[in-house]
Design an enzyme around this catalytic site. Structure first.
Site, PDB file in Angstrom:
ATOM      1  N   ARG A 163      11.831  -6.416   4.532  1.00 35.90           N
ATOM      2  CA  ARG A 163      11.721  -4.974   4.296  1.00 35.90           C
ATOM      3  C   ARG A 163      12.777  -4.171   5.064  1.00 35.90           C
ATOM      4  O   ARG A 163      12.988  -4.394   6.248  1.00 35.90           O
ATOM      5  CB  ARG A 163      10.322  -4.544   4.728  1.00 35.90           C
ATOM      6  CG  ARG A 163      10.043  -3.087   4.554  1.00 35.90           C
ATOM      7  CD  ARG A 163       8.583  -2.833   4.449  1.00 35.90           C
ATOM      8  NE  ARG A 163       7.880  -2.989   5.717  1.00 35.90           N
ATOM      9  CZ  ARG A 163       6.576  -2.778   5.848  1.00 35.90           C
ATOM     10  NH1 ARG A 163       5.843  -2.443   4.805  1.00 35.90           N
ATOM     11  NH2 ARG A 163       5.991  -2.932   7.014  1.00 35.90           N
ATOM     12  N   ARG A 200      -8.995   0.729   9.226  1.00 36.10           N
ATOM     13  CA  ARG A 200      -8.534  -0.619   9.556  1.00 36.10           C
ATOM     14  C   ARG A 200      -9.579  -1.397  10.357  1.00 36.10           C
ATOM     15  O   ARG A 200      -9.347  -2.574  10.652  1.00 36.10           O
ATOM     16  CB  ARG A 200      -7.276  -0.508  10.414  1.00 36.10           C
ATOM     17  CG  ARG A 200      -5.981  -0.800   9.660  1.00 36.10           C
ATOM     18  CD  ARG A 200      -4.864  -0.603  10.656  1.00 36.10           C
ATOM     19  NE  ARG A 200      -3.649  -1.269  10.351  1.00 36.10           N
ATOM     20  CZ  ARG A 200      -2.601  -0.699   9.738  1.00 36.10           C
ATOM     21  NH1 ARG A 200      -2.677   0.502   9.284  1.00 36.10           N
ATOM     22  NH2 ARG A 200      -1.481  -1.386   9.590  1.00 36.10           N
ATOM     23  N   LYS A 214       0.832  -1.211   0.000  1.00 32.70           N
ATOM     24  CA  LYS A 214       0.000   0.000   0.000  1.00 32.70           C
ATOM     25  C   LYS A 214       0.866   1.260   0.000  1.00 32.70           C
ATOM     26  O   LYS A 214       0.638   2.170  -0.787  1.00 32.70           O
ATOM     27  CB  LYS A 214      -0.921   0.030   1.236  1.00 32.70           C
ATOM     28  CG  LYS A 214      -1.881  -1.135   1.335  1.00 32.70           C
ATOM     29  CD  LYS A 214      -2.831  -0.985   2.522  1.00 32.70           C
ATOM     30  CE  LYS A 214      -2.179  -0.989   3.879  1.00 32.70           C
ATOM     31  NZ  LYS A 214      -1.512  -2.232   4.282  1.00 32.70           N
ATOM     32  N   ARG A 221       0.407  -8.852  13.520  1.00 31.41           N
ATOM     33  CA  ARG A 221      -0.178  -7.847  12.611  1.00 31.41           C
ATOM     34  C   ARG A 221      -1.055  -8.527  11.560  1.00 31.41           C
ATOM     35  O   ARG A 221      -2.110  -8.008  11.195  1.00 31.41           O
ATOM     36  CB  ARG A 221       0.932  -7.044  11.933  1.00 31.41           C
ATOM     37  CG  ARG A 221       1.539  -6.017  12.887  1.00 31.41           C
ATOM     38  CD  ARG A 221       2.895  -5.541  12.434  1.00 31.41           C
ATOM     39  NE  ARG A 221       2.847  -4.803  11.197  1.00 31.41           N
ATOM     40  CZ  ARG A 221       3.876  -4.724  10.344  1.00 31.41           C
ATOM     41  NH1 ARG A 221       5.003  -5.358  10.590  1.00 31.41           N
ATOM     42  NH2 ARG A 221       3.754  -4.032   9.251  1.00 31.41           N
ATOM     43  N   ARG A 272      12.158  -1.849  10.306  1.00 34.51           N
ATOM     44  CA  ARG A 272      11.126  -1.264  11.157  1.00 34.51           C
ATOM     45  C   ARG A 272      10.988  -2.089  12.423  1.00 34.51           C
ATOM     46  O   ARG A 272      11.074  -3.309  12.369  1.00 34.51           O
ATOM     47  CB  ARG A 272       9.787  -1.282  10.392  1.00 34.51           C
ATOM     48  CG  ARG A 272       9.263   0.079  10.046  1.00 34.51           C
ATOM     49  CD  ARG A 272       8.085  -0.041   9.130  1.00 34.51           C
ATOM     50  NE  ARG A 272       6.883  -0.546   9.800  1.00 34.51           N
ATOM     51  CZ  ARG A 272       5.662  -0.453   9.275  1.00 34.51           C
ATOM     52  NH1 ARG A 272       5.489   0.125   8.099  1.00 34.51           N
ATOM     53  NH2 ARG A 272       4.618  -0.929   9.912  1.00 34.51           N
TER      54      ARG A 272
HETATM   55  P1  AMP Z   1       1.329   0.603   9.062  1.00 35.52           P
HETATM   56  O1  AMP Z   1       2.529   1.431   8.773  1.00 35.52           O
HETATM   57  O2  AMP Z   1       0.136   1.022   8.265  1.00 35.52           O
HETATM   58  O3  AMP Z   1       1.608  -0.870   8.937  1.00 35.52           O
HETATM   59  O4  AMP Z   1       0.954   0.869  10.592  1.00 35.52           O
HETATM   60  C1  AMP Z   1       1.859   0.583  11.649  1.00 35.52           C
HETATM   61  C2  AMP Z   1       1.129   0.465  12.972  1.00 35.52           C
HETATM   62  O5  AMP Z   1       0.489   1.724  13.262  1.00 35.52           O
HETATM   63  C3  AMP Z   1      -0.001  -0.550  13.004  1.00 35.52           C
HETATM   64  O6  AMP Z   1       0.468  -1.864  13.278  1.00 35.52           O
HETATM   65  C4  AMP Z   1      -0.870   0.008  14.140  1.00 35.52           C
HETATM   66  O7  AMP Z   1      -0.295  -0.250  15.397  1.00 35.52           O
HETATM   67  C5  AMP Z   1      -0.776   1.503  13.906  1.00 35.52           C
HETATM   68  N1  AMP Z   1      -1.835   1.964  12.960  1.00 35.52           N
HETATM   69  C6  AMP Z   1      -1.661   2.478  11.715  1.00 35.52           C
HETATM   70  N2  AMP Z   1      -2.833   2.796  11.153  1.00 35.52           N
HETATM   71  C7  AMP Z   1      -3.792   2.479  12.052  1.00 35.52           C
HETATM   72  C8  AMP Z   1      -5.205   2.549  12.062  1.00 35.52           C
HETATM   73  N3  AMP Z   1      -5.888   3.001  10.999  1.00 35.52           N
HETATM   74  N4  AMP Z   1      -5.856   2.116  13.176  1.00 35.52           N
HETATM   75  C9  AMP Z   1      -5.191   1.665  14.250  1.00 35.52           C
HETATM   76  N5  AMP Z   1      -3.851   1.542  14.309  1.00 35.52           N
HETATM   77  C10 AMP Z   1      -3.149   1.959  13.221  1.00 35.52           C
END
Ligand code: AMP
Length: 221
Positions: A135, A96, A21, A179, A168
């Site tokens: 990654r 999400r 994404k 996740r 990360r």
């Molecule tokens: P991402 O970079 O999108 O994989 O997000 C990393 C982490 O940020 C996720 O594993 C969640 O802990 C938090 N996070 C990101 N977006 C959301 C969301 N829309 N709702 C809740 N937690 C989020």
């Protein structure tokens, strides 16, 4: 959609962690001049800035769990009110949960700018795992790389520039497993949510970044 309409698009990129994404949103942003709005990036920024709120979010993120809906809604409503998001945006990592999708609907209704499309980026589970475990980001150039998929030349480019490949914090195997199950349980129902509204497009998101991007823009046109 004509290219003018494409510049005005309001889209959600849906897909599991590792489905690409962020990568595709960045390409679309550069190409169409519409901002990528990534809740993950905004939360990581809050963590890096060491705000009180960032420190609270860090533990949740490190474990691969979701931060509360009302927190991300607050972040998103502030971000979508910025002038650069007036003519469109690419939501990456939000919504999400079903509650977040409903909140987004209300917010966009209030703004009078409904969502155009949700694009599901479809990737096989084994590939997701390789993408996530491999990654890395180059500390010097900021380029996203993958130790399983990037060419040796690309990886060397980072060390030649004096950079290091950074992983990360939530890309370790234990957190990745969580996740992915959080995705299945909380986010996958959104596929049906957007399908029922007639807003869902699905693309095959396996293969080279440019191939996936071609499929994405073809689906949006
Ligand atoms: P991402 O970079 O999108 O994989 O997000 C990393 C982490 O940020 C996720 O594993 C969640 O802990 C938090 N996070 C990101 N977006 C959301 C969301 N829309 N709702 C809740 N937690 C989020």
């Amino acid at each position: 959609m004509s290219s003018q309409e494409m510049n005005n698009m309001r889209i959600v990129l849906l897909g599991a962690p590792g489905s690409g994404k962020g990568t595709q949103a960045k390409k679309l942003m550069a190409d169409k001049n519409i901002p990528q709005v990534s809740t993950g990036d905004m939360l990581r920024e809050a963590v890096a800035n060491g705000t009180r709120f960032g420190l609270q979010a860090k533990a949740v993120m490190d474990a691969g769990n979701l931060v509360p809906d009302e927190v991300v809604l607050g972040i998103i409503s502030e971000r979508l009110a910025q002038p650069d998001a007036e003519d469109g945006f690419i939501l990456d990592g939000f919504p999400r949960t079903t509650q977040q999708a409903l909140d987004l609907e209300d917010l966009l209704d209030e703004m009078g700018t409904p969502l155009d499309t949700a694009v599901l980026m479809d990737v096989d589970f084994d590939i997701l795992l390789k993408r996530l475990t491999g990654r890395r980001t180059c500390s010097r150039t900021g380029k996203l790389l993958n130790v399983h998929f990037s060419s040796q030349e690309e990886l060397d480019e980072c060390s030649n520039a004096g950079g290091e490949l950074i992983q990360r914090e939530d890309d370790n195997e234990e957190t990745i497993g969580n996740r992915l199950s959080v995705y299945r349980e909380n986010t996958e129902p959104l596929i049906q949510f957007y399908r029922k509204k007639g807003k869902l497009l699905t693309i095959d998101a396996e293969g080279l970044i440019d191939e996936v991007y071609d499929r994405l823009t073809a689906a949006l046109s």
